[in-house]
Scaffold this motif. Structure first.
Motif, PDB file in Angstrom:
ATOM      1  N   LYS A 234      13.623  46.769 -53.485  1.00  0.00           N
ATOM      2  CA  LYS A 234      12.574  47.346 -54.320  1.00  0.00           C
ATOM      3  C   LYS A 234      11.194  47.054 -53.735  1.00  0.00           C
ATOM      4  O   LYS A 234      10.337  47.946 -53.656  1.00  0.00           O
ATOM      5  CB  LYS A 234      12.679  46.794 -55.745  1.00  0.00           C
ATOM      6  N   GLN A 235      10.966  45.808 -53.330  1.00  0.00           N
ATOM      7  CA  GLN A 235       9.679  45.446 -52.746  1.00  0.00           C
ATOM      8  C   GLN A 235       9.395  46.255 -51.489  1.00  0.00           C
ATOM      9  O   GLN A 235       8.263  46.705 -51.259  1.00  0.00           O
ATOM     10  CB  GLN A 235       9.654  43.948 -52.425  1.00  0.00           C
ATOM     11  N   ASP A 236      10.415  46.445 -50.657  1.00  0.00           N
ATOM     12  CA  ASP A 236      10.262  47.228 -49.430  1.00  0.00           C
ATOM     13  C   ASP A 236       9.888  48.672 -49.763  1.00  0.00           C
ATOM     14  O   ASP A 236       9.011  49.268 -49.118  1.00  0.00           O
ATOM     15  CB  ASP A 236      11.571  47.173 -48.645  1.00  0.00           C
ATOM     16  N   LEU A 237      10.529  49.239 -50.766  1.00  0.00           N
ATOM     17  CA  LEU A 237      10.219  50.614 -51.184  1.00  0.00           C
ATOM     18  C   LEU A 237       8.802  50.720 -51.736  1.00  0.00           C
ATOM     19  O   LEU A 237       8.059  51.650 -51.411  1.00  0.00           O
ATOM     20  CB  LEU A 237      11.234  51.077 -52.232  1.00  0.00           C
ATOM     21  N   GLN A 238       8.428  49.768 -52.581  1.00  0.00           N
ATOM     22  CA  GLN A 238       7.103  49.803 -53.188  1.00  0.00           C
ATOM     23  C   GLN A 238       5.993  49.667 -52.145  1.00  0.00           C
ATOM     24  O   GLN A 238       4.937  50.297 -52.265  1.00  0.00           O
ATOM     25  CB  GLN A 238       6.980  48.704 -54.238  1.00  0.00           C
ATOM     26  N   LYS A 239       6.222  48.850 -51.124  1.00  0.00           N
ATOM     27  CA  LYS A 239       5.231  48.704 -50.054  1.00  0.00           C
ATOM     28  C   LYS A 239       4.979  50.025 -49.337  1.00  0.00           C
ATOM     29  O   LYS A 239       3.909  50.223 -48.746  1.00  0.00           O
ATOM     30  CB  LYS A 239       5.711  47.651 -49.050  1.00  0.00           C
ATOM     31  N   HIS A 240       5.951  50.907 -49.414  1.00  0.00           N
ATOM     32  CA  HIS A 240       5.821  52.203 -48.760  1.00  0.00           C
ATOM     33  C   HIS A 240       5.612  53.334 -49.773  1.00  0.00           C
ATOM     34  O   HIS A 240       5.907  54.496 -49.511  1.00  0.00           O
ATOM     35  CB  HIS A 240       7.049  52.467 -47.890  1.00  0.00           C
ATOM     36  N   ASN A 241       5.131  52.935 -50.960  1.00  0.00           N
ATOM     37  CA  ASN A 241       4.675  53.886 -51.989  1.00  0.00           C
ATOM     38  C   ASN A 241       5.786  54.776 -52.543  1.00  0.00           C
ATOM     39  O   ASN A 241       5.527  55.901 -52.984  1.00  0.00           O
ATOM     40  CB  ASN A 241       3.537  54.772 -51.444  1.00  0.00           C
ATOM     41  N   ILE A 242       7.031  54.257 -52.528  1.00  0.00           N
ATOM     42  CA  ILE A 242       8.132  54.964 -53.185  1.00  0.00           C
ATOM     43  C   ILE A 242       8.215  54.478 -54.622  1.00  0.00           C
ATOM     44  O   ILE A 242       8.309  53.274 -54.878  1.00  0.00           O
ATOM     45  CB  ILE A 242       9.469  54.710 -52.460  1.00  0.00           C
TER      46      ILE A 242
END
Length: 330
Positions: A234-242
């Motif tokens: 989730k953190q990885d996705l959020q860092k990329h604005n998903i």
């Protein structure tokens, strides 16, 4: 097992699980992903074009030693190690007329020991043939990854879709191969991620005589966003604005409750832990409701009940299989 202890054990398990996580971002941006996904037809997406040719090899000369098997995966990703579907199986003396049980392991499993300890000995006593397929990017198929399963479920949205599709079609291929070359019933059992994959398989594969799903998930995007198991993804996705809404759209084709299972309700057994911290109760309940309330067992445990409730899981699954067999369900 009481609620407090169940939650504590699950949280301890999650702590140790997350000590080994992706070092680098797994996210990969594909500008065409949105349009590609929304033009996909579900039946075509999970269509198996031909039955695979399985190659078997006995692991050693001992009479009861397992066979390894392999075949070309129906989905080729370009990763040579991952693109060979494989597994092991234990065959009884009359293996052409027996019950054939396929057991699908969980995410990040680095061996089959846990799944063998639950099922294998008891099922061999019943004369069942037992197959353990290896999921994509696990075990020997996980070359180059930080841990087994890292590349199957990750912030790489498209690779996750491809890996799950690959798993579904590989298991469909194994089922159809058994049906074409053997006699007897095919029982599909999935545990944790294996339960999630098995549920999806049952939506598109009609040659399954019984489905048993243990500590399963239903909506992958929901689990990644709302449970501790997926927090780093989730953190990885959020860092990329998903956003969560975007992920739900991208991964909707991976959701089992979007379509009815092809297995009749009386041939489905769902098993969940009341206090599961890996898989949310609401998610498992959604599938149960969408599929017309098949038989559902709720254990007084968490996700770790997979280990601590081994005897109960084995007893309930074998009783369910035996009842179907005795009653002559077709």
């Amino acid at each position: 097992m009481n609620r407090w202890l169940s939650v504590l054990i699950d949280k301890a398990g999650l702590y140790f699980l997350h000590r080994n996580r992706s070092i680098y971002t797994q996210f990969q941006n594909d500008n065409d992903l949105h349009s590609i996904l929304h033009n996909q037809n579900r039946d075509a997406f999970y269509q198996l074009n031909e039955v695979p040719h399985l190659l078997f090899e006995q692991k050693d000369s001992k009479q009861l030693s397992p066979y390894s098997y392999q075949y070309d995966s129906p989905i080729q990703t370009g990763d040579k190690t991952n693109d060979i579907a494989q597994g092991i199986c234990y065959l009884n003396e009359n293996h052409d007329q027996s019950v054939h049980v396929i057991i699908v392991h969980g995410w990040r499993s680095d061996s089959l020991n846990k799944f063998k300890s639950i099922f294998l000995k008891q099922m061999q006593k019943k004369g069942y043939n037992v197959y353990f397929p290896t999921l994509p990017y696990h075990f020997e198929r996980a070359s180059g990854s930080q841990y087994s399963g890292e590349y199957m479920i990750s912030a790489n949205v498209e690779r996750t879709i491809t890996a799950i599709r690959q798993a579904v079609l590989e298991i469909r291929g194994l089922i159809q191969w058994i049906k074409q070359t053997k006699r007897g019933k095919v029982v599909l059992i999935g545990v944790s991620l294996g339960g999630y994959i098995s549920n999806l398989v049952s939506v598109y594969e009609k040659e399954i005589d019984s489905l048993i799903s243990v500590m399963y998930a239903n909506n992958l995007s929901y689990e990644i966003w709302n449970t501790p198991i997926g927090k780093y993804i989730k953190q990885d996705l959020q860092k990329h604005n998903i956003t969560y809404e975007q992920l739900q759209q991208y991964w909707s084709i991976l959701q089992a409750d979007e379509t009815q299972s092809l297995i009749s309700t009386e041939k489905i057994l769902l098993i969940s832990g009341k206090y599961d911290q890996y898989v949310m109760d609401q998610d498992t309940k959604n599938l149960w409701l969408a599929w017309g309330k098949p038989k559902r067992l709720l254990y007084n445990c968490g996700h770790a009940g997979i280990v601590f409730s081994q005897k109960q899981i084995a007893r309930d699954t074998i009783n369910f299989i035996e009842n179907l067999t005795t009653n002559g369900s077709e």
